[in-house]
Write an enzyme that holds these catalytic residues in place. Sequence first.
Site, PDB file in Angstrom:
ATOM      1  N   ARG A 162      12.145  -9.712   5.045  1.00 24.44           N
ATOM      2  CA  ARG A 162      11.730  -8.353   5.379  1.00 24.44           C
ATOM      3  C   ARG A 162      10.745  -8.389   6.546  1.00 24.44           C
ATOM      4  NH1 ARG A 162       9.261  -3.799   1.252  1.00 24.44           N
ATOM      5  NH2 ARG A 162       7.770  -5.445   0.723  1.00 24.44           N
ATOM      6  N   ASP A 446       0.537  -4.288  -3.629  1.00 28.63           N
ATOM      7  CA  ASP A 446       0.723  -4.581  -2.212  1.00 28.63           C
ATOM      8  C   ASP A 446       0.294  -3.356  -1.422  1.00 28.63           C
ATOM      9  OD1 ASP A 446       2.807  -2.762  -2.385  1.00 28.63           O
ATOM     10  OD2 ASP A 446       4.388  -4.227  -2.027  1.00 28.63           O
TER      11      ASP A 446
END
Length: 532
Positions: A162, A446
Site C-alpha cells: 500500500r 493507525d
Amino acid sequence: MTIEIARATDVAGGEEILTGEALAFVEELHRRFDQRRRELLAARHERRERVARGEQLDFLPETRSIRERDWRVPPPPEALVDRRVEITGPASPAKMAINALNSGARVWLADLEDASSPTWGNVVGSIRNLRDAAHGTLAFTSPEGKAYSLRDDLRRPTVITRPRGWHLPERHVLVDGRRASGSLVDFGLHSFHTARQLIENGHGPYYYLPKLESHLEARLWNDVFTFAEAALGIPNGEIRATVLIETIPAAFEMDEILFELLEHASGLNAGRWDYLFSIIKVFRDAGPEFIVPDRASVSMSAPFMRAYTELLVKTCHRRGAMAMGGMAAFVPNRADPEVTAAAFEKVRADKTREAGDGFDGSWVAHPDLVPICREVFDEVLGDRPNQLDRRRPEVEVTAAGLLDVASAGGDVTEAGLRDNLSIAVAYTAVWLSGNGAAALHNLMEDAATAEISRSQVWQQLRHRVELVDTGRAVTPELVRALLDEEVERLRADVPAERFTAYYEPAAALIAEICLSTDYVDFLTLPAYELLE
C-alpha cells in the site's frame, strides 16, 4: 526536469534503493502524472465546497451507463484467488515485516501509508525490506542478538503493497524544486526494485490503493500502471490493484472505480475507519444529523455502515472482483487471558458477519488473530477459494441509505471526548517517534483512528454538542481543559525525555487543529512537518 534527493547516502539502504536508474524512473512518473494528481486534489476541494453549500452526494448521472452495463474485471491471478485472511502492518522495521511473512496469512498488506510513519529511513527501509522479501533473503538480528528470518515450512503470504495516498508529499525527493508525490515515490521505487522478481516468483506487483475519492483518481492510477508496465518491460495487466473504499465520495463510485482500473482491477476493500473519518470530514458542518456518536458505539451493524459494506460486496461480485472485509484491530494481551478471550470473541463475531455477508476475506492486525479469521472463513468457504459466486441480488442500496448517519444511534459523551483527545495525542506522539502502528487500550491504532478522533472533536466544537453524561456543551474552554488533563495522564505513562520529545509537540498539534476554525484535511500533513 531535474530530480534531487536529500540524504541519499546517510539513510540505511540508500545506496541500494536510490540508484540512478530507479530515480530516473520516479522522475519520469512525475513528469507524466504529477500535474494531473495536483488537479485531482484541487477537484476534491471543489467537490467538498459544493457539499458545504448544500449539494447532496449521489450516484453520478454521467456514469449511469457504466453502472447499468454488464462487464467484468479479469479473473484474479492464481496468487490472489484465495485471500481469506490478510494481515496488515508496516514494511519497516524488518522484524515486523518478517513476523507478517511468517504469520500464516494468505496475504500481507505491506503498509507504507496509515500504519507507517513516513520518516525517510522508513520509506527507504520499507522498499529494501520488500525487495529482500521478494528475493527470499529478508533477515534481521536484534541488538540483543535474536535472529529473525523467513520460515521455509509454510506458505508465505502474497504481498500487496500500500503506497501513500495521492495527497501525501515526499519532502526528501524534489522534482523541479517541488516536493514529490509520496504515492509516485513509493510505487516507483517499489515496482522498479521488485516487479520482475515478483512475477518470476509466480506472484506479481500487487497494490492496495488508499484514500481515492473518485473514479478519475482511479483512472490516473491505471495510466500510471500502464506506463510502468511498458517502461519496466512487463506484460500489461501484471500489476493488480485492490482499492480501499474508505471515503464517502468513493462509495458512490465503486463500479466506476473498478471500470477505470479494468485490466488492473483485483477488488475493493471496506476500509471502515477511514470511511467513518471521511463521513465526519465531508459533512463536518452539514448539520446535527451528521454528528457521529462516540466512535466505540458505532458498530458495523449500524444501517448506514451495512449499506456501505453490502453495496461493496454486491458491486464486487457482479464485476468478478474480490470483496475484502475490514480491520480487526484488537490486540491480544498475553499477560491478561480475560482481555484476550474477550478480544478473540469480538474478532470472531466481526469476521462471522463478514463471511456471512459474502466477503471473500478480511483483515487482522496481529498474527495471533490469523487462525481465528481463517477458521471463520474456512467454515463458510469450505473447499472454495472465495465467494465470487454470491451476487447478493437482494441488496438494494440508495444514496439516502449511505448517508443515514443518524441511524447509528448512540450518544456523544465526555468519556468519548476524553478518549478522542487521549488517542489523538498518544497516536500522534508514537507517529512522530517513527512508528505508524500503536497498540493503545488493546487496540492497534493507525492514522485512521487518530483522524476520526480529532475530527470528532472539531465537529462537536463546531456544533456545540451537549454531552449526555455531563450535560456540558463542547466549547473551546472545555476541550482545552480536558486535553490538559488527558495529557497529564499520558505523562505518567512514558519516560520524561520521550514525553518532551514527542508528546508535547503532539499535544500542541492536536490542540491547534481541533481548536482551529479552519478544518485540516489530514492530520498527517502538519504532523509530517514535525518529523525528523
